[in-house]
Design an enzyme around this catalytic site. Structure first.
Site, PDB file in Angstrom:
ATOM      1  N   ILE A  17      45.580  42.224  45.816  1.00  0.00           N
ATOM      2  CA  ILE A  17      44.300  42.853  46.345  1.00  0.00           C
ATOM      3  C   ILE A  17      44.655  42.823  47.830  1.00  0.00           C
ATOM      4  O   ILE A  17      43.845  43.960  48.357  1.00  0.00           O
ATOM      5  CB  ILE A  17      42.579  42.926  45.612  1.00  0.00           C
ATOM      6  N   SER A  39      44.215  31.126  53.978  1.00  0.00           N
ATOM      7  CA  SER A  39      45.065  30.658  52.780  1.00  0.00           C
ATOM      8  C   SER A  39      46.436  29.814  51.992  1.00  0.00           C
ATOM      9  O   SER A  39      46.286  29.276  53.417  1.00  0.00           O
ATOM     10  CB  SER A  39      46.485  32.224  52.975  1.00  0.00           C
ATOM     11  N   ARG A  40      46.178  29.452  50.908  1.00  0.00           N
ATOM     12  CA  ARG A  40      46.889  27.972  51.030  1.00  0.00           C
ATOM     13  C   ARG A  40      48.562  28.889  51.199  1.00  0.00           C
ATOM     14  O   ARG A  40      49.134  27.603  51.123  1.00  0.00           O
ATOM     15  CB  ARG A  40      46.237  27.868  49.495  1.00  0.00           C
ATOM     16  N   LYS A  93      34.947  42.177  44.136  1.00  0.00           N
ATOM     17  CA  LYS A  93      34.212  42.055  42.451  1.00  0.00           C
ATOM     18  C   LYS A  93      34.695  41.525  42.169  1.00  0.00           C
ATOM     19  O   LYS A  93      36.327  41.572  41.400  1.00  0.00           O
ATOM     20  CB  LYS A  93      34.276  43.872  41.557  1.00  0.00           C
ATOM     21  N   ASP A 171      37.384  41.907  33.549  1.00  0.00           N
ATOM     22  CA  ASP A 171      37.425  42.318  34.294  1.00  0.00           C
ATOM     23  C   ASP A 171      37.583  43.761  35.254  1.00  0.00           C
ATOM     24  O   ASP A 171      37.556  44.593  36.013  1.00  0.00           O
ATOM     25  CB  ASP A 171      38.831  41.141  35.483  1.00  0.00           C
TER      26      ASP A 171
HETATM   27  P1  NAP Z   1      45.525  37.390  43.127  1.00  0.00           P
HETATM   28  O1  NAP Z   1      46.879  38.145  43.580  1.00  0.00           O
HETATM   29  O2  NAP Z   1      45.979  36.489  41.695  1.00  0.00           O
HETATM   30  O3  NAP Z   1      44.750  36.299  43.936  1.00  0.00           O
HETATM   31  C1  NAP Z   1      44.171  36.450  44.839  1.00  0.00           C
HETATM   32  C2  NAP Z   1      44.349  35.126  45.713  1.00  0.00           C
HETATM   33  O4  NAP Z   1      43.424  33.813  45.766  1.00  0.00           O
HETATM   34  C3  NAP Z   1      46.002  34.131  45.833  1.00  0.00           C
HETATM   35  O5  NAP Z   1      47.077  34.740  45.865  1.00  0.00           O
HETATM   36  C4  NAP Z   1      45.481  33.229  46.221  1.00  0.00           C
HETATM   37  O6  NAP Z   1      45.829  33.679  48.056  1.00  0.00           O
HETATM   38  C5  NAP Z   1      43.976  33.284  46.183  1.00  0.00           C
HETATM   39  N1  NAP Z   1      43.271  31.850  45.399  1.00  0.00           N
HETATM   40  C6  NAP Z   1      43.927  31.985  43.824  1.00  0.00           C
HETATM   41  N2  NAP Z   1      43.501  30.796  43.258  1.00  0.00           N
HETATM   42  C7  NAP Z   1      42.874  30.729  43.892  1.00  0.00           C
HETATM   43  C8  NAP Z   1      42.561  29.203  43.781  1.00  0.00           C
HETATM   44  N3  NAP Z   1      42.123  28.481  42.778  1.00  0.00           N
HETATM   45  N4  NAP Z   1      41.777  28.497  44.543  1.00  0.00           N
HETATM   46  C9  NAP Z   1      41.415  29.575  45.962  1.00  0.00           C
HETATM   47  N5  NAP Z   1      42.000  30.560  46.360  1.00  0.00           N
HETATM   48  C10 NAP Z   1      42.543  30.915  45.327  1.00  0.00           C
HETATM   49  O7  NAP Z   1      44.105  37.750  42.564  1.00  0.00           O
HETATM   50  P2  NAP Z   1      43.827  39.244  42.806  1.00  0.00           P
HETATM   51  O8  NAP Z   1      44.900  40.524  42.030  1.00  0.00           O
HETATM   52  O9  NAP Z   1      44.139  39.849  44.396  1.00  0.00           O
HETATM   53  O10 NAP Z   1      42.319  39.751  42.493  1.00  0.00           O
HETATM   54  C11 NAP Z   1      41.057  39.055  43.203  1.00  0.00           C
HETATM   55  C12 NAP Z   1      39.604  39.287  43.496  1.00  0.00           C
HETATM   56  O11 NAP Z   1      40.443  41.295  43.715  1.00  0.00           O
HETATM   57  C13 NAP Z   1      39.719  39.871  41.423  1.00  0.00           C
HETATM   58  O12 NAP Z   1      38.180  39.190  41.663  1.00  0.00           O
HETATM   59  C14 NAP Z   1      39.951  40.971  41.626  1.00  0.00           C
HETATM   60  O13 NAP Z   1      38.542  41.114  40.502  1.00  0.00           O
HETATM   61  C15 NAP Z   1      39.619  41.894  42.617  1.00  0.00           C
HETATM   62  N6  NAP Z   1      40.310  43.413  42.553  1.00  0.00           N
HETATM   63  C16 NAP Z   1      41.393  42.933  42.308  1.00  0.00           C
HETATM   64  C17 NAP Z   1      42.494  44.245  41.974  1.00  0.00           C
HETATM   65  C18 NAP Z   1      43.947  44.386  41.809  1.00  0.00           C
HETATM   66  O14 NAP Z   1      44.061  45.635  41.307  1.00  0.00           O
HETATM   67  N7  NAP Z   1      44.562  42.970  41.511  1.00  0.00           N
HETATM   68  C19 NAP Z   1      41.631  45.662  42.099  1.00  0.00           C
HETATM   69  C20 NAP Z   1      40.272  45.198  42.382  1.00  0.00           C
HETATM   70  C21 NAP Z   1      39.564  43.877  42.851  1.00  0.00           C
HETATM   71  P3  NAP Z   1      46.103  32.402  49.250  1.00  0.00           P
HETATM   72  O15 NAP Z   1      47.422  32.025  47.842  1.00  0.00           O
HETATM   73  O16 NAP Z   1      46.432  33.087  49.884  1.00  0.00           O
HETATM   74  O17 NAP Z   1      45.241  31.019  49.053  1.00  0.00           O
END
Ligand code: NAP
Length: 311
Positions: A17, A39-40, A93, A171
């Site tokens: 996101i 970012s990790r 969110k 979600d």
């Molecule tokens: P994601 O790509 O799986 O994870 C987001 C980032 O968070 C990862 O790339 C990592 O970044 C960090 N992360 C992951 N696991 C972690 C951990 N255990 N501890 C600390 N940091 C961690 O998820 P996403 O799809 O972007 O979703 C993130 C949020 O945005 C959720 O709440 C989701 O509901 C919301 N969202 C997502 C979308 C969508 O289309 N995907 C749409 C709207 C809202 P680093 O490697 O940089 O640390």
């Protein structure tokens, strides 16, 4: 720094996101300047990266705001540290893994005199405000939410989403609830739910929710992650003056089948404009209603174990 200088913002958690929406929205809004990441996995080429939020807060007092884009289970400590260091904070969110932790952050933001913005991106879809206005003085009879998508398409390899606090099908489902709680002129309370957990999984793959409102209003919501083919993100509201339909996650609105709004995807541009406005006014925006409905579904819902599901 002058009043017109952009707010330096850091993104925490550079995943799907952050890359799809936050980076382009910050780049497109002169009120903000991307100053750093936490970012990790390395962050973004050309942007200073920090391994932890503590390191960023210590090294960069010039960074006035943070956007937390990690999965919800991993945000609280970072959020509490940022607010305690008097930085403005935007939360993706859902705003947290529990209702209580978001309430604690709300209190912390107020104590430190900074903005906390718990975003609900679907509320910025083009037809949501027009729907709210159209419904404001109608008599409501029935609300039907159908939110069915293919988890393999939208969440490939996201282990967190199946873990406790990841919410499973809620979600995406919470996006529908964020719209419903924004457009209806009265609150709905959850009266029943059935949650379907795949064998061996810790989060539901499908859910049916029943709600009641004032004046005999009834509402149902069906969320399912096993949908293949066309995806469905629809809300229908039957009223004394016709049936309002929101389709495509709130981007389109029709009344009795006649199109009224068909908008572009500008949700995250709207989110960053609102964040700038809240910071400017010294205000916060934290609406827990959608998260409370999900918590209620986990409290009241009957649990059914269904066929195992592999990503
Ligand atoms: P994601 O790509 O799986 O994870 C987001 C980032 O968070 C990862 O790339 C990592 O970044 C960090 N992360 C992951 N696991 C972690 C951990 N255990 N501890 C600390 N940091 C961690 O998820 P996403 O799809 O972007 O979703 C993130 C949020 O945005 C959720 O709440 C989701 O509901 C919301 N969202 C997502 C979308 C969508 O289309 N995907 C749409 C709207 C809202 P680093 O490697 O940089 O640390």
């Amino acid at each position: 720094m002058t009043a017109t200088d952009p707010i330096r913002v850091a993104i925490v958690g550079v995943g799907k996101i952050a890359r799809d929406q936050h980076l382009p929205s910050i780049a497109g809004n002169p009120a903000f300047e991307l100053a750093a990441t936490v970012s990790r996995s390395g962050g973004i080429d050309g942007v200073p990266n920090f391994a932890t939020v503590e390191a960023l807060l210590e090294a960069r007092p010039d960074i006035g705001a943070l956007s937390l884009c990690q999965p919800p289970q991993f945000r609280y400590d970072a959020a509490a540290k940022a607010l305690s260091a008097r930085r403005h904070l935007m939360l993706e969110k859902p705003p947290g893994a529990t209702v209580g932790e978001v309430q604690a952050l709300q209190a912390l933001a107020a104590r430190n005199g900074v903005t906390l913005f718990a975003t609900w991106h679907s509320r910025f879809a083009a037809a949501v405000q027009p729907a709210r206005q159209w419904l404001a003085d109608r008599v409501l009879r029935r609300v039907t939410v159908t939110w069915k998508e293919d988890v393999r398409l939208w969440h490939p390899g996201q282990a967190w989403i199946w873990q406790p606090g990841g919410l499973g099908v809620f979600d995406p489902g919470i996006n529908a609830l964020s719209i419903v709680t924004a457009i209806l002129p009265q609150p709905l309370r959850l009266v029943g739910a059935v949650l379907e957990f795949p064998a061996g999984r810790e989060a539901p793959i499908a859910a049916h929710l029943d709600f009641a409102g004032a004046g005999g209003l009834v509402a149902t919501a069906d969320f399912d992650w096993r949908q293949t083919g066309p995806q469905t993100w629809d809300i229908e509201v039957e009223t004394d003056a016709g049936v309002l339909t929101l389709a495509m996650g709130g981007a389109r609105m029709a009344v009795d089948g006649r199109p009224v709004v068909a908008g572009d995807d500008r949700e995250y541009a709207g989110i960053y404009s609102r964040f700038a406005g809240l910071i400017g006014r010294g205000a916060s925006d934290v609406d827990l209603a959608p998260l409370v409905q999900v918590a209620d579904a986990f409290m009241l819902g009957r649990r059914k174990v269904v066929e195992a599901f592999e990503d």
